[in-house]
Design a protein around this motif. Structure first.
Motif, mmCIF file in Angstrom:
data_model
loop_
_atom_site.group_PDB
_atom_site.id
_atom_site.type_symbol
_atom_site.label_atom_id
_atom_site.label_comp_id
_atom_site.label_asym_id
_atom_site.label_seq_id
_atom_site.Cartn_x
_atom_site.Cartn_y
_atom_site.Cartn_z
ATOM 1 N N LEU A 1 10.728 -18.190 23.469
ATOM 2 C CA LEU A 1 10.784 -18.251 22.013
ATOM 3 C C LEU A 1 11.111 -16.881 21.423
ATOM 4 O O LEU A 1 11.948 -16.764 20.520
ATOM 5 C CB LEU A 1 9.458 -18.769 21.463
ATOM 6 C CG LEU A 1 9.350 -18.943 19.958
ATOM 7 C CD1 LEU A 1 10.352 -19.970 19.471
ATOM 8 C CD2 LEU A 1 7.939 -19.375 19.593
ATOM 9 N N LEU A 2 10.478 -15.832 21.943
ATOM 10 C CA LEU A 2 10.778 -14.470 21.475
ATOM 11 C C LEU A 2 12.231 -14.089 21.749
ATOM 12 O O LEU A 2 12.887 -13.460 20.908
ATOM 13 C CB LEU A 2 9.847 -13.459 22.145
ATOM 14 C CG LEU A 2 8.408 -13.438 21.661
ATOM 15 C CD1 LEU A 2 7.580 -12.494 22.529
ATOM 16 C CD2 LEU A 2 8.335 -13.025 20.211
ATOM 17 N N LEU A 3 12.743 -14.466 22.910
ATOM 18 C CA LEU A 3 14.137 -14.168 23.240
ATOM 19 C C LEU A 3 15.089 -14.892 22.295
ATOM 20 O O LEU A 3 16.072 -14.309 21.815
ATOM 21 C CB LEU A 3 14.427 -14.559 24.688
ATOM 22 C CG LEU A 3 15.861 -14.328 25.159
ATOM 23 C CD1 LEU A 3 16.185 -12.840 25.169
ATOM 24 C CD2 LEU A 3 16.054 -14.927 26.529
ATOM 25 N N SER B 1 15.038 -13.180 18.951
ATOM 26 C CA SER B 1 15.717 -11.896 19.051
ATOM 27 C C SER B 1 17.234 -12.053 19.032
ATOM 28 O O SER B 1 17.941 -11.304 18.345
ATOM 29 C CB SER B 1 15.280 -11.188 20.333
ATOM 30 O OG SER B 1 15.969 -9.991 20.506
ATOM 31 N N VAL B 2 17.746 -13.022 19.773
ATOM 32 C CA VAL B 2 19.195 -13.246 19.811
ATOM 33 C C VAL B 2 19.699 -13.704 18.448
ATOM 34 O O VAL B 2 20.741 -13.243 17.965
ATOM 35 C CB VAL B 2 19.553 -14.270 20.914
ATOM 36 C CG1 VAL B 2 20.981 -14.755 20.787
ATOM 37 C CG2 VAL B 2 19.308 -13.669 22.278
ATOM 38 N N ILE B 3 18.968 -14.593 17.797
ATOM 39 C CA ILE B 3 19.378 -15.070 16.474
ATOM 40 C C ILE B 3 19.372 -13.922 15.469
ATOM 41 O O ILE B 3 20.308 -13.764 14.677
ATOM 42 C CB ILE B 3 18.466 -16.225 16.013
ATOM 43 C CG1 ILE B 3 18.739 -17.462 16.854
ATOM 44 C CG2 ILE B 3 18.669 -16.530 14.532
ATOM 45 C CD1 ILE B 3 17.750 -18.586 16.647
ATOM 46 N N ALA C 1 22.337 -11.629 16.055
ATOM 47 C CA ALA C 1 23.574 -12.235 15.558
ATOM 48 C C ALA C 1 23.638 -12.163 14.029
ATOM 49 O O ALA C 1 24.702 -11.892 13.461
ATOM 50 C CB ALA C 1 23.664 -13.686 16.019
ATOM 51 N N ARG C 2 22.526 -12.379 13.375
ATOM 52 C CA ARG C 2 22.498 -12.296 11.914
ATOM 53 C C ARG C 2 22.795 -10.879 11.445
ATOM 54 O O ARG C 2 23.551 -10.670 10.500
ATOM 55 C CB ARG C 2 21.127 -12.722 11.381
ATOM 56 C CG ARG C 2 20.892 -14.214 11.423
ATOM 57 C CD ARG C 2 19.533 -14.577 10.887
ATOM 58 N NE ARG C 2 19.415 -14.147 9.502
ATOM 59 C CZ ARG C 2 18.287 -13.720 8.948
ATOM 60 N NH1 ARG C 2 17.182 -13.661 9.656
ATOM 61 N NH2 ARG C 2 18.252 -13.358 7.696
ATOM 62 N N ARG C 3 22.215 -9.888 12.102
ATOM 63 C CA ARG C 3 22.470 -8.489 11.719
ATOM 64 C C ARG C 3 23.917 -8.108 11.996
ATOM 65 O O ARG C 3 24.525 -7.387 11.217
ATOM 66 C CB ARG C 3 21.534 -7.542 12.461
ATOM 67 C CG ARG C 3 20.166 -7.537 11.882
ATOM 68 C CD ARG C 3 19.375 -6.407 12.457
ATOM 69 N NE ARG C 3 18.021 -6.465 11.932
ATOM 70 C CZ ARG C 3 17.145 -5.512 12.088
ATOM 71 N NH1 ARG C 3 17.462 -4.435 12.781
ATOM 72 N NH2 ARG C 3 15.948 -5.626 11.579
ATOM 73 N N HIS C 4 24.449 -8.569 13.109
ATOM 74 C CA HIS C 4 25.840 -8.257 13.442
ATOM 75 C C HIS C 4 26.782 -8.858 12.400
ATOM 76 O O HIS C 4 27.732 -8.212 11.968
ATOM 77 C CB HIS C 4 26.178 -8.782 14.836
ATOM 78 C CG HIS C 4 27.595 -8.551 15.237
ATOM 79 N ND1 HIS C 4 28.075 -7.302 15.539
ATOM 80 C CD2 HIS C 4 28.636 -9.395 15.355
ATOM 81 C CE1 HIS C 4 29.350 -7.387 15.833
ATOM 82 N NE2 HIS C 4 29.719 -8.661 15.734
ATOM 83 N N ARG C 5 26.515 -10.079 11.999
ATOM 84 C CA ARG C 5 27.345 -10.732 10.995
ATOM 85 C C ARG C 5 27.193 -10.047 9.644
ATOM 86 O O ARG C 5 28.159 -9.867 8.914
ATOM 87 C CB ARG C 5 26.960 -12.204 10.880
ATOM 88 C CG ARG C 5 27.870 -12.973 9.952
ATOM 89 C CD ARG C 5 27.422 -14.384 9.780
ATOM 90 N NE ARG C 5 26.152 -14.362 9.082
ATOM 91 C CZ ARG C 5 25.291 -15.364 9.044
ATOM 92 N NH1 ARG C 5 25.563 -16.455 9.674
ATOM 93 N NH2 ARG C 5 24.163 -15.264 8.390
#
Length: 86
Positions: free
Chosen positions: A65-67, A70-72, A75-79
């Motif tokens: 769940l933490l992983l 973290s990935v989501i 991706a949000r910060r990158h976008r």
């Protein structure tokens, strides 16, 4: 001539972080914690797995769940930023 690209990257002091955690975030933390404890108790008491197996399964689910979160968030910060973090 060397190019100094560190001037373009924000340092730790340049980042702005929220000052407090929102109520929605606290709710989801409590919800996830309750589900993980329930998952542990279900495996241990209902399915009659061993104690260590139930703890390992609950911890593995928590780390997954933490992983995922973290990935989501990455991706949000990158976008949002338009450039990779790090």
């Amino acid at each position: 001539m060397a190019v100094n690209d560190s001037a373009d990257r924000p340092g730790p002091a340049d980042r702005s972080y929220p000052s407090s955690v929102s109520r929605a975030t606290l709710f989801w933390y409590a919800f996830a914690s309750t589900l993980l404890v329930g998952w542990f108790l279900f495996g241990w008491l209902v399915l009659r797995q061993g104690f260590v197996d139930s703890v390992g399964e609950a911890l593995g689910t928590g780390f997954a769940l933490l992983l995922t979160v973290s990935v989501i968030e990455a991706a949000r910060r990158h976008r949002h930023d338009g450039r990779p973090t790090g």
